[in-house]
Design an enzyme around this catalytic site. Sequence first.
Site, PDB file in Angstrom:
ATOM      1  N   CYS A 160       0.285 -11.133 -35.425  1.00 31.45           N
ATOM      2  CA  CYS A 160      -0.583 -10.160 -34.743  1.00 31.45           C
ATOM      3  C   CYS A 160      -0.356 -10.114 -33.233  1.00 31.45           C
ATOM      4  CB  CYS A 160      -2.044 -10.445 -35.052  1.00 31.45           C
ATOM      5  SG  CYS A 160      -2.436 -10.303 -36.799  1.00 31.45           S
ATOM      6  N   HIS A 164      -6.012  -6.907 -29.723  1.00 30.08           N
ATOM      7  CA  HIS A 164      -5.683  -6.875 -31.148  1.00 30.08           C
ATOM      8  C   HIS A 164      -6.982  -6.759 -31.947  1.00 30.08           C
ATOM      9  CE1 HIS A 164      -4.402  -7.907 -35.066  1.00 30.08           C
ATOM     10  NE2 HIS A 164      -4.973  -9.095 -35.050  1.00 30.08           N
ATOM     11  N   ASN A 208      -7.296  -4.491 -39.638  1.00 32.28           N
ATOM     12  CA  ASN A 208      -6.346  -5.286 -38.857  1.00 32.28           C
ATOM     13  C   ASN A 208      -4.933  -4.886 -39.287  1.00 32.28           C
ATOM     14  OD1 ASN A 208      -4.580  -7.239 -37.924  1.00 32.28           O
ATOM     15  ND2 ASN A 208      -5.965  -8.957 -38.311  1.00 32.28           N
TER      16      ASN A 208
HETATM   17  N1  COA Z   1     -16.765  -9.985 -49.728  1.00 27.46           N
HETATM   18  C1  COA Z   1     -17.784 -10.812 -50.028  1.00 27.46           C
HETATM   19  N2  COA Z   1     -17.797 -12.117 -49.731  1.00 27.46           N
HETATM   20  C2  COA Z   1     -16.719 -12.607 -49.104  1.00 27.46           C
HETATM   21  C3  COA Z   1     -15.624 -11.800 -48.753  1.00 27.46           C
HETATM   22  C4  COA Z   1     -15.664 -10.448 -49.097  1.00 27.46           C
HETATM   23  N3  COA Z   1     -14.685  -9.574 -48.790  1.00 27.46           N
HETATM   24  N4  COA Z   1     -14.710 -12.563 -48.129  1.00 27.46           N
HETATM   25  C5  COA Z   1     -15.210 -13.814 -48.086  1.00 27.46           C
HETATM   26  N5  COA Z   1     -16.423 -13.821 -48.681  1.00 27.46           N
HETATM   27  C6  COA Z   1     -17.319 -14.955 -48.882  1.00 27.46           C
HETATM   28  C7  COA Z   1     -16.629 -16.282 -48.832  1.00 27.46           C
HETATM   29  O1  COA Z   1     -15.995 -16.567 -50.065  1.00 27.46           O
HETATM   30  C8  COA Z   1     -17.781 -17.224 -48.564  1.00 27.46           C
HETATM   31  O2  COA Z   1     -18.427 -17.469 -49.770  1.00 27.46           O
HETATM   32  P1  COA Z   1     -18.979 -18.955 -50.106  1.00 27.46           P
HETATM   33  O3  COA Z   1     -19.962 -19.239 -48.985  1.00 27.46           O
HETATM   34  O4  COA Z   1     -19.583 -18.775 -51.442  1.00 27.46           O
HETATM   35  O5  COA Z   1     -17.779 -19.834 -50.049  1.00 27.46           O
HETATM   36  C9  COA Z   1     -18.702 -16.384 -47.712  1.00 27.46           C
HETATM   37  O6  COA Z   1     -18.270 -15.030 -47.840  1.00 27.46           O
HETATM   38  C10 COA Z   1     -18.691 -16.749 -46.243  1.00 27.46           C
HETATM   39  O7  COA Z   1     -17.351 -16.950 -45.868  1.00 27.46           O
HETATM   40  P2  COA Z   1     -16.983 -17.304 -44.393  1.00 27.46           P
HETATM   41  O8  COA Z   1     -15.498 -17.531 -44.295  1.00 27.46           O
HETATM   42  O9  COA Z   1     -17.896 -18.378 -43.891  1.00 27.46           O
HETATM   43  O10 COA Z   1     -17.399 -15.939 -43.700  1.00 27.46           O
HETATM   44  P3  COA Z   1     -17.213 -15.535 -42.220  1.00 27.46           P
HETATM   45  O11 COA Z   1     -18.474 -14.997 -41.710  1.00 27.46           O
HETATM   46  O12 COA Z   1     -16.479 -16.578 -41.431  1.00 27.46           O
HETATM   47  O13 COA Z   1     -16.209 -14.284 -42.345  1.00 27.46           O
HETATM   48  C11 COA Z   1     -13.896 -13.755 -42.129  1.00 27.46           C
HETATM   49  C12 COA Z   1     -14.934 -14.436 -42.968  1.00 27.46           C
HETATM   50  C13 COA Z   1     -12.543 -13.908 -42.811  1.00 27.46           C
HETATM   51  C14 COA Z   1     -14.252 -12.267 -42.048  1.00 27.46           C
HETATM   52  C15 COA Z   1     -13.882 -14.369 -40.722  1.00 27.46           C
HETATM   53  O14 COA Z   1     -13.771 -15.763 -40.815  1.00 27.46           O
HETATM   54  C16 COA Z   1     -12.784 -13.839 -39.871  1.00 27.46           C
HETATM   55  O15 COA Z   1     -12.792 -12.682 -39.495  1.00 27.46           O
HETATM   56  N6  COA Z   1     -11.822 -14.692 -39.500  1.00 27.46           N
HETATM   57  C17 COA Z   1     -10.723 -14.265 -38.683  1.00 27.46           C
HETATM   58  C18 COA Z   1      -9.796 -13.435 -39.506  1.00 27.46           C
HETATM   59  C19 COA Z   1      -8.763 -12.788 -38.659  1.00 27.46           C
HETATM   60  O16 COA Z   1      -9.085 -12.162 -37.698  1.00 27.46           O
HETATM   61  N7  COA Z   1      -7.499 -12.968 -39.036  1.00 27.46           N
HETATM   62  C20 COA Z   1      -6.405 -12.398 -38.365  1.00 27.46           C
HETATM   63  C21 COA Z   1      -6.196 -13.098 -37.079  1.00 27.46           C
HETATM   64  S1  COA Z   1      -4.954 -12.359 -36.185  1.00 27.46           S
END
Ligand code: COA
Length: 337
Positions: A116, A258, A288
């Site tokens: 990214c 980004h 993204n």
């Molecule tokens: N729909 C529903 N539930 C989902 C889901 C979806 N699309 N994706 C994940 N979950 C669930 C998880 O499985 C987890 O369930 P559990 O508690 O039963 O294990 C729950 O939601 C919470 O997950 P968590 O990872 O704590 O959520 P979060 O608030 O951190 O959000 C992301 C998850 C991935 C959106 C977040 O961590 C994020 O944006 N990270 C950075 C990603 C990114 O930018 N990547 C590219 C970088 S360049």
Amino acid sequence: MSGAGGRAAVVAGLGGWVPPTAVTNDALARELDTSDEWIRTRTGIARRHVVDPGTATGDLAVEAGRRALRSAGTDAADVVVLATSTPDRPCPATAPEVASRLGLTGVCAFDIAAVCTGFVYALGVSAGLVASGFARSVLVIGADTFSTILDPADRTTRAIFGDGAGAVLLRAGDPDEPGALRGLQLGSDGSRSDLIQVAAGGSRQRSTGLPAEEAATYFTMDGRPVFAEAVRHMAASVEATAAALGGTPADVDRIVLHQANARILAAVAERVGVPLERFPSNIERVGNTVAASVPLVLADAVADGVLRPGQRVVLGGFGGGLTWGSVGLVWPETTPG
Ligand code: COA
């Protein structure tokens, strides 16, 4: 970032392209255990665009590159740099074929893989090629088709990533003129390479001859630590570039980052002490888009009138590697092609 003869790389044209097929949150929710409400509140994304079978990263890159050349009013470039982590094939690089298809036969053309942060890395390298006198113009393209490497059963990555391409034409110019790139800052931390990766398919973990379920060729991401690292590094990088320009982030009119997650943008805004309104965003519409993200949000911000000539801008990215970086400029007169 100006070279011996006072040459600097100046933004002369801009273009973006996403494939026509859009996937809404509701469409994902019909297939996976997720919901429009979860995706919107956790990421800010409403839909993303994906390529149809038969369309590859290089096809999107050609579209975006053509638009950037048209925007700059030219059909020539001395170099083509393609930032991508989803090349058309592992070898050779995709950039030479993109260059040929754009009629730029015989030019220097190569890929950069910084996930990214790829477009910001490519801008930095390209600016060096211009400043050194090697090139008078560089077509810098960011393009990715992450839909082709996502696990169809992974509701998290499927919700976040979309396909697209964006491009900028850089030309040699004066370090003080609008559009000149200044205050470049790039960094990496390879000790966290496992946070964002495709584990197999390279020389470390061979995937040849294995059944699909063991091949580990899908993209994986550890969302929580990635979120924290993205906020920390993008904020520090924006601060470093603002300092190199002689000020602080508060002196910058538009911080174009980004588009990883709307909550990451909000957290960076809070950390650098700049109102979120100064952070253009198109994540709701495209998700993204990896290396395409920064040029696509630039093109949308110009088209929407959010980014205007004369504004002081810092562009920044964060991604797998880990990698991060930013660069500053005063936004020039441009019309996306
Ligand atoms: N729909 C529903 N539930 C989902 C889901 C979806 N699309 N994706 C994940 N979950 C669930 C998880 O499985 C987890 O369930 P559990 O508690 O039963 O294990 C729950 O939601 C919470 O997950 P968590 O990872 O704590 O959520 P979060 O608030 O951190 O959000 C992301 C998850 C991935 C959106 C977040 O961590 C994020 O944006 N990270 C950075 C990603 C990114 O930018 N990547 C590219 C970088 S360049």
